[in-house]
Design a protein around this motif. Structure first.
Motif, mmCIF file in Angstrom:
data_model
loop_
_atom_site.group_PDB
_atom_site.id
_atom_site.type_symbol
_atom_site.label_atom_id
_atom_site.label_comp_id
_atom_site.label_asym_id
_atom_site.label_seq_id
_atom_site.Cartn_x
_atom_site.Cartn_y
_atom_site.Cartn_z
ATOM 1 N N PRO A 296 14.033 -4.186 0.710
ATOM 2 C CA PRO A 296 12.936 -2.508 0.234
ATOM 3 C C PRO A 296 12.005 -2.345 -0.399
ATOM 4 N N SER A 297 12.495 -0.731 -0.865
ATOM 5 C CA SER A 297 11.164 -0.327 -1.490
ATOM 6 C C SER A 297 12.795 -0.701 -3.137
ATOM 7 N N ALA A 298 11.393 -1.247 -3.881
ATOM 8 C CA ALA A 298 12.374 -1.570 -5.558
ATOM 9 C C ALA A 298 13.072 -0.285 -6.634
ATOM 10 N N GLU B 290 6.531 6.243 1.517
ATOM 11 C CA GLU B 290 7.401 4.614 2.802
ATOM 12 C C GLU B 290 6.456 4.928 3.855
ATOM 13 N N SER B 291 6.410 3.236 4.371
ATOM 14 C CA SER B 291 5.751 3.201 5.879
ATOM 15 C C SER B 291 6.356 4.241 6.954
ATOM 16 N N THR B 292 5.358 4.450 7.971
ATOM 17 C CA THR B 292 5.982 5.291 9.465
ATOM 18 C C THR B 292 7.255 3.846 9.915
ATOM 19 N N VAL C 24 11.773 -6.435 7.191
ATOM 20 C CA VAL C 24 11.170 -7.381 7.624
ATOM 21 C C VAL C 24 9.715 -8.062 7.442
ATOM 22 N N HIS C 25 9.204 -8.292 6.383
ATOM 23 C CA HIS C 25 7.608 -7.937 6.019
ATOM 24 C C HIS C 25 7.429 -9.312 6.755
ATOM 25 N N ILE C 26 5.871 -9.540 7.651
ATOM 26 C CA ILE C 26 5.534 -10.913 7.834
ATOM 27 C C ILE C 26 4.210 -11.045 7.832
ATOM 28 N N LEU D 201 11.196 7.240 13.323
ATOM 29 C CA LEU D 201 12.505 7.366 12.565
ATOM 30 C C LEU D 201 12.065 8.213 10.993
ATOM 31 N N ARG D 202 10.594 7.483 10.834
ATOM 32 C CA ARG D 202 11.204 8.157 9.190
ATOM 33 C C ARG D 202 9.164 8.665 9.634
ATOM 34 N N PRO D 203 8.641 9.441 9.147
ATOM 35 C CA PRO D 203 7.708 9.678 8.946
ATOM 36 C C PRO D 203 6.818 9.130 7.926
ATOM 37 N N GLU E 271 21.485 -4.508 16.766
ATOM 38 C CA GLU E 271 20.558 -5.163 17.143
ATOM 39 C C GLU E 271 19.058 -5.186 17.454
ATOM 40 N N SER E 272 18.406 -4.561 16.245
ATOM 41 C CA SER E 272 16.887 -4.263 16.288
ATOM 42 C C SER E 272 16.451 -4.541 14.608
ATOM 43 N N VAL E 273 15.560 -4.914 14.844
ATOM 44 C CA VAL E 273 15.017 -5.643 13.046
ATOM 45 C C VAL E 273 13.647 -4.560 13.029
ATOM 46 N N LEU F 208 9.936 -4.881 11.414
ATOM 47 C CA LEU F 208 9.075 -5.390 10.841
ATOM 48 C C LEU F 208 8.393 -4.906 10.176
ATOM 49 N N ARG F 209 7.209 -4.912 9.180
ATOM 50 C CA ARG F 209 5.481 -4.606 8.614
ATOM 51 C C ARG F 209 5.028 -5.858 8.645
ATOM 52 N N VAL F 210 3.862 -5.944 8.194
ATOM 53 C CA VAL F 210 2.848 -6.412 7.698
ATOM 54 C C VAL F 210 2.286 -5.328 7.083
ATOM 55 N N GLU G 115 1.042 -1.188 -0.099
ATOM 56 C CA GLU G 115 -0.053 -0.232 0.210
ATOM 57 C C GLU G 115 0.782 1.246 -0.235
ATOM 58 N N THR G 116 1.658 1.144 0.425
ATOM 59 C CA THR G 116 3.087 2.454 0.782
ATOM 60 C C THR G 116 3.742 2.530 -0.550
ATOM 61 N N VAL G 117 5.289 1.498 -1.121
ATOM 62 C CA VAL G 117 5.598 2.155 -2.958
ATOM 63 C C VAL G 117 5.723 0.530 -2.908
ATOM 64 N N VAL H 93 19.322 5.714 9.469
ATOM 65 C CA VAL H 93 18.206 5.014 8.674
ATOM 66 C C VAL H 93 18.605 5.746 7.575
ATOM 67 N N SER H 94 18.496 4.619 6.096
ATOM 68 C CA SER H 94 19.088 5.128 5.186
ATOM 69 C C SER H 94 17.893 6.222 4.101
ATOM 70 N N GLY H 95 17.005 6.123 4.673
ATOM 71 C CA GLY H 95 16.004 7.012 4.078
ATOM 72 C C GLY H 95 16.442 8.325 4.992
ATOM 73 N N SER H 96 17.076 8.328 5.824
ATOM 74 C CA SER H 96 17.616 9.323 6.495
ATOM 75 C C SER H 96 18.655 10.326 5.166
ATOM 76 N N GLY I 180 22.047 -1.625 -6.389
ATOM 77 C CA GLY I 180 23.612 -1.208 -6.246
ATOM 78 C C GLY I 180 23.615 -0.474 -3.938
ATOM 79 N N ARG I 181 23.184 -1.148 -3.219
ATOM 80 C CA ARG I 181 22.886 0.169 -2.068
ATOM 81 C C ARG I 181 23.778 -1.165 -0.918
ATOM 82 N N PRO I 182 24.244 -0.284 -0.440
ATOM 83 C CA PRO I 182 25.294 -0.103 0.751
ATOM 84 C C PRO I 182 25.222 -1.898 1.564
HETATM 85 O O1 TXA Z 1 6.891 1.597 3.025
HETATM 86 C C1 TXA Z 1 7.670 1.003 2.978
HETATM 87 O O2 TXA Z 1 8.172 0.825 4.412
HETATM 88 C C2 TXA Z 1 8.583 0.045 2.205
HETATM 89 C C3 TXA Z 1 7.609 -1.199 1.007
HETATM 90 C C4 TXA Z 1 8.055 -1.729 0.473
HETATM 91 O O3 TXA Z 1 7.582 -2.269 2.999
HETATM 92 N N1 TXA Z 1 9.946 -0.667 2.182
HETATM 93 C C5 TXA Z 1 10.618 0.848 2.501
HETATM 94 O O4 TXA Z 1 12.105 0.096 2.838
HETATM 95 O O5 TXA Z 1 10.781 1.793 2.003
HETATM 96 P P1 TXA Z 1 13.691 0.736 2.660
HETATM 97 O O6 TXA Z 1 14.722 -0.604 2.481
HETATM 98 O O7 TXA Z 1 13.413 1.534 1.206
HETATM 99 O O8 TXA Z 1 13.246 1.590 3.944
HETATM 100 C C6 TXA Z 1 12.883 1.590 5.046
HETATM 101 C C7 TXA Z 1 14.267 2.047 5.467
HETATM 102 C C8 TXA Z 1 15.364 2.409 5.632
HETATM 103 O O9 TXA Z 1 16.377 3.935 5.849
HETATM 104 C C9 TXA Z 1 16.420 1.097 6.855
HETATM 105 O O10 TXA Z 1 17.520 2.041 7.062
HETATM 106 C C10 TXA Z 1 15.348 1.592 8.092
HETATM 107 O O11 TXA Z 1 13.831 1.549 6.957
HETATM 108 N N2 TXA Z 1 15.752 0.294 8.652
HETATM 109 C C11 TXA Z 1 15.772 -0.793 8.076
HETATM 110 N N3 TXA Z 1 15.170 -1.843 9.742
HETATM 111 C C12 TXA Z 1 16.384 -0.811 11.345
HETATM 112 C C13 TXA Z 1 16.897 -0.364 12.031
HETATM 113 N N4 TXA Z 1 16.994 -2.377 12.513
HETATM 114 N N5 TXA Z 1 17.104 0.518 12.624
HETATM 115 C C14 TXA Z 1 16.497 1.092 12.033
HETATM 116 N N6 TXA Z 1 16.044 1.085 11.296
HETATM 117 C C15 TXA Z 1 15.730 0.228 10.179
#
Ligand code: TXA
Ligand code: MG
Length: 300
Positions: free
Chosen positions: A123-125, A164-166, A43-45, A178-180, A93-95, A97-99, A11-13, A206-209, A34-36
């Protein structure tokens, strides 16, 4: 799934998915994007019950959030269980998660679970630093050239939310944003009965940052009217300056979020060098839109 990649709608991207337990498959995500490699993946559950497969010491307020907003545009960052390996968490040490709230995504996650899968890392595609795709077409533009014939792109039409998701850090005594996104600070406070910190501090990993994120090739300028020949994005109530190329005329804030990334892509498709944007005012989703636009304006 056995090591292949699958791009799928949420529903987001759109996400680029791989078996979150398979190191080789996840390595291919990094390759295609091409991501570091030290950037953590979400992780989508299939359901809230599966949180325990990946996380431990889950605070009560995180359970409340999961109950209220999953499936939905919200990612919870929790203390990782040992099943969340470094190749998922980037060594943290954190993960996350999103449904997701999307029939195709949930169908995929459900089918994968029946085969014994625990979750899909996605991650976003888009290629690293680019605008997230909100249609299957945009996914193809971004990554088709990097996929193998055994990989798949699922088409679920245009993403309903569009940003993208909050992301909410749930590893402390109270939630921190961490991300609005579409799940707003007010919604989180109502759900948890806690005061929420809004951390959009670029020092947080947060890579989005990272400053060069969500960037089209065109130069994004905020708060300015477009000149002739330049792209223009604003609410429908604002008239297009003479000679400017109108890229989007959203009528509402929800609409604005939904069409924003398509509008940025359209500017690049038309080869425009500059996009003037009048940002939406107010709270809620407007905060997420301004956050992404600010990053887009700093890009490249
Ligand atoms: O809406 C979304 O969240 C989309 C869809 C596909 O679910 N996914 C998304 O993934 O935006 P990505 O990888 O483009 O952005 C996820 C962000 C990254 O900036 C990443 O650093 C952060 O989430 N992230 C993931 N796990 C984290 C963690 N354990 N601690 C802090 N930030 C985390
Ligand atoms: Mg992304």
């Amino acid at each position: 799934m056995s090591g292949s990649l699958i791009a799928f709608p949420t529903e987001t991207v759109y996400g680029l998915g791989a078996d979150a337990s398979n190191a080789d498959a996840v390595a291919r995500i990094y390759q295609v994007k091409g991501r570091p490699a030290d950037h953590p993946l979400i992780v989508h559950i299939a359901a809230m019950d599966d949180m325990d497969l990946w996380a431990k010491d889950i605070p009560t307020y995180a359970i409340a959030l999961a109950r209220d907003f999953w499936p939905g545009p919200m990612t919870l960052v929790l203390n990782r269980d040992e099943s969340a390996k470094d190749f998922i968490t980037g060594g943290q040490e954190s993960v996350g998660l999103r449904v997701p709230a999307h029939a195709i995504a949930l169908g995929l996650l459900g089918a994968f679970k029946k085969l014994g899968g625990k979750g899909i890392a996605a991650p976003s595609a888009n290629r690293f630093g680019q605008v997230s795709p909100t249609t299957a077409n945009a996914v193809e533009e971004e990554i088709q050239d990097f996929l193998l014939s055994t990989d798949l792109i699922l088409d679920g039409g245009q993403a309903l939310v569009g940003v993208e998701s909050t992301i909410i850090d749930c590893t402390q005594n109270a939630p921190q944003i961490l991300r609005p996104g579409a799940i707003t600070q007010q919604m989180i406070e109502e759900s948890t009965q806690l005061k929420v910190a809004n951390i959009t501090d670029a020092s947080i990993r947060v890579s989005g940052s990272l400053e060069n994120h969500y960037s089209p090739k065109a130069h994004v300028v905020l708060g300015a009217m477009a000149e002739a020949g330049e792209g223009f994005i604003a609410l429908a109530s604002i008239t297009t300056p003479k000679g400017a190329v109108r890229l989007a005329s959203p009528k509402t804030i929800d609409d604005y979020a939904r069409v924003l990334y398509l509008a940025l892509r359209e500017a690049d498709a038309q080869g425009l060098s500059k996009i003037a944007v009048i940002e939406p005012e107010g709270d809620g989703l407007a905060i997420a839109i301004r956050d992404r636009l600010l990053r887009a304006s700093r890009g490249r």
